[in-house]
Design an enzyme around this catalytic site. Structure first.
Site, PDB file in Angstrom:
ATOM      1  N   ARG A  66     -26.231  75.281  30.961  1.00  0.00           N
ATOM      2  CA  ARG A  66     -25.522  76.202  30.061  1.00  0.00           C
ATOM      3  C   ARG A  66     -26.518  77.124  29.337  1.00  0.00           C
ATOM      4  O   ARG A  66     -27.581  77.389  29.853  1.00  0.00           O
ATOM      5  CB  ARG A  66     -24.657  75.372  29.102  1.00  0.00           C
ATOM      6  CG  ARG A  66     -23.609  74.544  29.869  1.00  0.00           C
ATOM      7  CD  ARG A  66     -22.802  73.672  28.946  1.00  0.00           C
ATOM      8  NE  ARG A  66     -22.070  74.469  27.975  1.00  0.00           N
ATOM      9  CZ  ARG A  66     -21.504  73.955  26.870  1.00  0.00           C
ATOM     10  NH1 ARG A  66     -21.584  72.649  26.624  1.00  0.00           N
ATOM     11  NH2 ARG A  66     -20.862  74.739  26.044  1.00  0.00           N
TER      12      ARG A  66
ATOM     13  N   GLU B 167     -28.431  58.540  25.829  1.00  0.00           N
ATOM     14  CA  GLU B 167     -27.923  59.858  25.430  1.00  0.00           C
ATOM     15  C   GLU B 167     -26.811  60.262  26.397  1.00  0.00           C
ATOM     16  O   GLU B 167     -27.001  60.167  27.617  1.00  0.00           O
ATOM     17  CB  GLU B 167     -29.089  60.855  25.483  1.00  0.00           C
ATOM     18  CG  GLU B 167     -28.686  62.291  25.204  1.00  0.00           C
ATOM     19  CD  GLU B 167     -29.895  63.244  25.278  1.00  0.00           C
ATOM     20  OE1 GLU B 167     -31.027  62.788  25.591  1.00  0.00           O
ATOM     21  OE2 GLU B 167     -29.687  64.439  25.027  1.00  0.00           O
TER      22      GLU B 167
ATOM     23  N   ASN C  17     -23.829  60.796  21.635  1.00  0.00           N
ATOM     24  CA  ASN C  17     -23.626  62.189  21.996  1.00  0.00           C
ATOM     25  C   ASN C  17     -23.779  62.944  20.679  1.00  0.00           C
ATOM     26  O   ASN C  17     -22.840  63.038  19.895  1.00  0.00           O
ATOM     27  CB  ASN C  17     -22.239  62.413  22.602  1.00  0.00           C
ATOM     28  CG  ASN C  17     -22.057  63.874  23.029  1.00  0.00           C
ATOM     29  OD1 ASN C  17     -22.875  64.735  22.701  1.00  0.00           O
ATOM     30  ND2 ASN C  17     -20.967  64.143  23.739  1.00  0.00           N
TER      31      ASN C  17
ATOM     32  N   HIS D 236     -23.870  63.332  27.371  1.00  0.00           N
ATOM     33  CA  HIS D 236     -23.222  64.632  27.167  1.00  0.00           C
ATOM     34  C   HIS D 236     -22.105  64.766  28.185  1.00  0.00           C
ATOM     35  O   HIS D 236     -22.297  64.432  29.365  1.00  0.00           O
ATOM     36  CB  HIS D 236     -24.212  65.787  27.351  1.00  0.00           C
ATOM     37  CG  HIS D 236     -25.311  65.742  26.358  1.00  0.00           C
ATOM     38  ND1 HIS D 236     -25.138  66.083  25.042  1.00  0.00           N
ATOM     39  CD2 HIS D 236     -26.596  65.335  26.483  1.00  0.00           C
ATOM     40  CE1 HIS D 236     -26.274  65.907  24.398  1.00  0.00           C
ATOM     41  NE2 HIS D 236     -27.174  65.439  25.247  1.00  0.00           N
TER      42      HIS D 236
ATOM     43  N   TYR E 157     -15.107  70.844  28.538  1.00  0.00           N
ATOM     44  CA  TYR E 157     -15.127  69.447  28.075  1.00  0.00           C
ATOM     45  C   TYR E 157     -13.946  68.608  28.582  1.00  0.00           C
ATOM     46  O   TYR E 157     -13.914  67.408  28.344  1.00  0.00           O
ATOM     47  CB  TYR E 157     -15.153  69.418  26.535  1.00  0.00           C
ATOM     48  CG  TYR E 157     -16.400  70.057  25.962  1.00  0.00           C
ATOM     49  CD1 TYR E 157     -17.648  69.482  26.164  1.00  0.00           C
ATOM     50  CD2 TYR E 157     -16.331  71.253  25.245  1.00  0.00           C
ATOM     51  CE1 TYR E 157     -18.803  70.079  25.658  1.00  0.00           C
ATOM     52  CE2 TYR E 157     -17.475  71.852  24.728  1.00  0.00           C
ATOM     53  CZ  TYR E 157     -18.704  71.264  24.941  1.00  0.00           C
ATOM     54  OH  TYR E 157     -19.843  71.840  24.451  1.00  0.00           O
TER      55      TYR E 157
ATOM     56  N   PRO F 118     -21.009  66.585  15.823  1.00  0.00           N
ATOM     57  CA  PRO F 118     -20.072  67.597  15.344  1.00  0.00           C
ATOM     58  C   PRO F 118     -19.198  68.208  16.444  1.00  0.00           C
ATOM     59  O   PRO F 118     -19.654  68.423  17.569  1.00  0.00           O
ATOM     60  CB  PRO F 118     -20.985  68.670  14.728  1.00  0.00           C
ATOM     61  CG  PRO F 118     -22.325  68.432  15.312  1.00  0.00           C
ATOM     62  CD  PRO F 118     -22.412  66.955  15.572  1.00  0.00           C
ATOM     63  N   ASN F 119     -17.965  68.463  16.046  1.00  0.00           N
ATOM     64  CA  ASN F 119     -16.948  69.134  16.874  1.00  0.00           C
ATOM     65  C   ASN F 119     -16.379  68.258  17.986  1.00  0.00           C
ATOM     66  O   ASN F 119     -15.436  68.670  18.662  1.00  0.00           O
ATOM     67  CB  ASN F 119     -17.487  70.463  17.471  1.00  0.00           C
ATOM     68  CG  ASN F 119     -17.877  71.443  16.386  1.00  0.00           C
ATOM     69  OD1 ASN F 119     -17.074  71.710  15.491  1.00  0.00           O
ATOM     70  ND2 ASN F 119     -19.090  71.943  16.408  1.00  0.00           N
TER      71      ASN F 119
ATOM     72  N   ARG G  54     -10.835  71.693  22.416  1.00  0.00           N
ATOM     73  CA  ARG G  54     -12.071  72.476  22.415  1.00  0.00           C
ATOM     74  C   ARG G  54     -12.518  72.806  23.841  1.00  0.00           C
ATOM     75  O   ARG G  54     -12.851  71.911  24.620  1.00  0.00           O
ATOM     76  CB  ARG G  54     -13.148  71.634  21.730  1.00  0.00           C
ATOM     77  CG  ARG G  54     -14.491  72.270  21.719  1.00  0.00           C
ATOM     78  CD  ARG G  54     -15.550  71.294  21.225  1.00  0.00           C
ATOM     79  NE  ARG G  54     -16.829  71.956  21.243  1.00  0.00           N
ATOM     80  CZ  ARG G  54     -17.992  71.336  21.162  1.00  0.00           C
ATOM     81  NH1 ARG G  54     -18.032  70.024  21.044  1.00  0.00           N
ATOM     82  NH2 ARG G  54     -19.098  72.016  21.186  1.00  0.00           N
TER      83      ARG G  54
ATOM     84  N   ALA H  28     -24.076  69.287  19.081  1.00  0.00           N
ATOM     85  CA  ALA H  28     -25.000  70.398  18.776  1.00  0.00           C
ATOM     86  C   ALA H  28     -26.283  69.917  18.103  1.00  0.00           C
ATOM     87  O   ALA H  28     -27.345  70.543  18.259  1.00  0.00           O
ATOM     88  CB  ALA H  28     -24.293  71.419  17.892  1.00  0.00           C
TER      89      ALA H  28
HETATM   90  C1  DQA Z   1     -22.272  68.310  24.251  1.00  0.00           C
HETATM   91  C2  DQA Z   1     -23.177  69.478  24.679  1.00  0.00           C
HETATM   92  C3  DQA Z   1     -23.746  70.185  23.468  1.00  0.00           C
HETATM   93  O1  DQA Z   1     -24.579  71.281  23.882  1.00  0.00           O
HETATM   94  C4  DQA Z   1     -22.647  70.749  22.600  1.00  0.00           C
HETATM   95  O2  DQA Z   1     -23.166  71.334  21.429  1.00  0.00           O
HETATM   96  C5  DQA Z   1     -21.600  69.726  22.270  1.00  0.00           C
HETATM   97  C6  DQA Z   1     -21.193  68.778  23.297  1.00  0.00           C
HETATM   98  C7  DQA Z   1     -21.586  67.649  25.452  1.00  0.00           C
HETATM   99  O3  DQA Z   1     -21.076  66.547  25.272  1.00  0.00           O
HETATM  100  O4  DQA Z   1     -21.513  68.240  26.541  1.00  0.00           O
HETATM  101  O5  DQA Z   1     -21.022  69.762  21.195  1.00  0.00           O
HETATM  102  O6  DQA Z   1     -23.086  67.330  23.625  1.00  0.00           O
END
Ligand code: DQA
Length: 143
Positions: free
Chosen positions: A107, A98, A74, A100, A23, A10-11, A18, A77
């Protein structure tokens, strides 16, 4: 040649707009293009997807069992909340990396738990968009 499923939670469709200070300015389409270039250089095929819905991500992971050699995820959240994604990744029985973009462990505390890490062969975090390319390179060793 390996077929690799790259999943985004998501997002991540909002990358570029964003929180760019966290990011970066690359969009998800930019990251997809970087992955396509790296995959063709390495001789892999990729399927790059994003969803804001946990169930859709779980369905894709279930389907990967028969169609892909590995998964890069990825989970955004959902990393920190989803036992459903954890269970699906376990069931898929494929190597998982995985990724990120940021480093969640530096964080907020609620980002310090990952339900993906226990089922991942490798975790790449805090390397920006390049983390996806590093994950594809890592697959060349794993597979
Ligand atoms: C994320 C880190 C997560 O904590 C966050 O909720 C994201 C992006 C990252 O790529 O840094 O949406 O996965």
């Amino acid at each position: 040649m390996a077929a690799i499923l790259i999943l985004n939670g998501p997002n991540l469709n909002m990358l570029g707009k964003r929180e760019p200070e966290i990011y970066g300015f690359e969009t998800l389409d930019d990251i997809r293009a970087m992955c396509e270039d790296k995959a063709s250089e390495l001789g892999h095929t990729i399927d790059f997807r994003q969803s804001n819905h946990e169930g859709e991500l779980i369905g894709w992971i279930q389907d990967a069992r028969d169609s892909f050699d590995g998964i890069i995820i990825n989970a955004a959240a959902y990393t920190h909340t989803s036992i459903g994604i954890h269970d699906a990744l376990k069931l898929a029985d494929k190597p998982v990396i995985e990724v990120h973009i940021s480093d969640p462990e530096t964080r907020e505390e609620f980002r310090h738990i990952s339900y993906v890490t226990p089922v991942a062969k490798e975790v790449i975090k805090g390397k920006g968009a390049k983390g996806y390319v590093l994950a594809l390179e890592a697959f060349s060793t794993i597979l």
